[in-house]
Design a protein around this motif. Structure first.
Motif, PDB file in Angstrom:
ATOM      1  N   ALA A 102       0.569  -0.989   0.011  1.00  0.00           N
ATOM      2  CA  ALA A 102       0.386  -0.061  -0.357  1.00  0.00           C
ATOM      3  C   ALA A 102       0.656   1.187  -0.276  1.00  0.00           C
ATOM      4  O   ALA A 102       0.860   1.595  -0.432  1.00  0.00           O
ATOM      5  CB  ALA A 102      -0.936   0.102   0.776  1.00  0.00           C
ATOM      6  N   LEU A 114      -3.602  -2.748   1.534  1.00  0.00           N
ATOM      7  CA  LEU A 114      -4.306  -1.974   2.548  1.00  0.00           C
ATOM      8  C   LEU A 114      -6.207  -3.368   2.640  1.00  0.00           C
ATOM      9  O   LEU A 114      -6.160  -3.618   3.694  1.00  0.00           O
ATOM     10  CB  LEU A 114      -5.060  -1.134   2.233  1.00  0.00           C
ATOM     11  CG  LEU A 114      -4.822   0.036   2.350  1.00  0.00           C
ATOM     12  CD1 LEU A 114      -6.094   1.285   2.193  1.00  0.00           C
ATOM     13  CD2 LEU A 114      -4.226   0.338   3.699  1.00  0.00           C
ATOM     14  N   ALA A 115      -6.191  -4.524   1.562  1.00  0.00           N
ATOM     15  CA  ALA A 115      -7.171  -5.540   1.263  1.00  0.00           C
ATOM     16  C   ALA A 115      -6.076  -6.683   1.626  1.00  0.00           C
ATOM     17  O   ALA A 115      -6.865  -7.268   2.720  1.00  0.00           O
ATOM     18  CB  ALA A 115      -7.690  -5.398   0.114  1.00  0.00           C
ATOM     19  N   PRO A 156      -5.252   0.042  -3.010  1.00  0.00           N
ATOM     20  CA  PRO A 156      -6.483  -0.912  -2.388  1.00  0.00           C
ATOM     21  C   PRO A 156      -5.452  -2.139  -2.265  1.00  0.00           C
ATOM     22  O   PRO A 156      -7.083  -2.931  -0.708  1.00  0.00           O
ATOM     23  CB  PRO A 156      -7.068  -0.354  -3.455  1.00  0.00           C
ATOM     24  CG  PRO A 156      -7.335   0.440  -4.454  1.00  0.00           C
ATOM     25  CD  PRO A 156      -5.829   0.501  -4.269  1.00  0.00           C
TER      26      PRO A 156
END
Length: 181
Positions: free
Chosen positions: A30, A42-43, A39
């Motif tokens: 990230a 972060l996921a 994204p």
């Protein structure tokens, strides 16, 4: 080449270490920036954070096998293999789960809908597999299991033959005891 105590420590905390590495990888991804990497990173970090929490709870649940017997879990049937105290209970027939401290040793007291009981020592070989099986019971979370273990530490230092019994009901099936025959 590796000392047995170090090997036991590493095997107990290996899953936590792998989850923390995945969390670090997600945060690093990230930090690279970009429309896709932020994204995705972060996921990955969120999934790894959840994994790390469960791994930490499993590691606290796991101990060194010191009690006789072997625990097996196969097709939602729980077996405790022991020459005198062994038995089998299906998880869907489980009515009550208690943590019992008896003379300095902690055991799981499982009772099925017909009233039969099975005692499984916490430090039996394979008892760490019970964490995921018990966490799948309706209304019981992994946090509740860890809290039950933390709140009912076995008394130590007592060598008297007197029975010192302490029970904590961890889970009870709603409507247990009412079974059609």
């Amino acid at each position: 080449m590796i000392r047995p105590t170090v090997r036991a420590f590493l095997s107990r905390w290996a899953e936590v270490g792998a989850a923390l590495l995945a969390l670090a990888l997600g945060l690093w991804t990230a930090s690279l920036g970009g429309l896709v990497l932020i994204p995705f990173g972060l996921a990955l970090a969120a999934a790894a954070g959840g994994w790390a929490l469960l791994a930490l709870r499993r590691a606290r649940f796991r101990g060194d096998p010191g009690a006789p017997g072997l625990v097996e879990l196969d097709e939602a049937r729980l077996r405790y293999l022991h020459p005198k105290l062994g038995g089998e209970i299906a998880l869907h027939d489980l009515a009550e789960l208690r943590l019992v401290s008896l003379r300095g040793r902690q055991v799981w007291h499982l009772q099925d809908l017909s009233g039969r009981a099975l005692l499984i020592p916490l430090d039996a070989a394979g008892a760490a597999d019970l964490f995921d099986a018990f966490a799948a019971l309706p209304g019981l979370s992994s946090h509740d299991l860890v809290a039950a273990l933390a709140g009912s530490a076995a008394p130590t230092g007592s060598t008297l033959p007197a029975v010192s019994l302490r029970q904590v009901t961890v889970w009870r099936r709603s409507g247990s005891g009412l079974r059609r025959v």
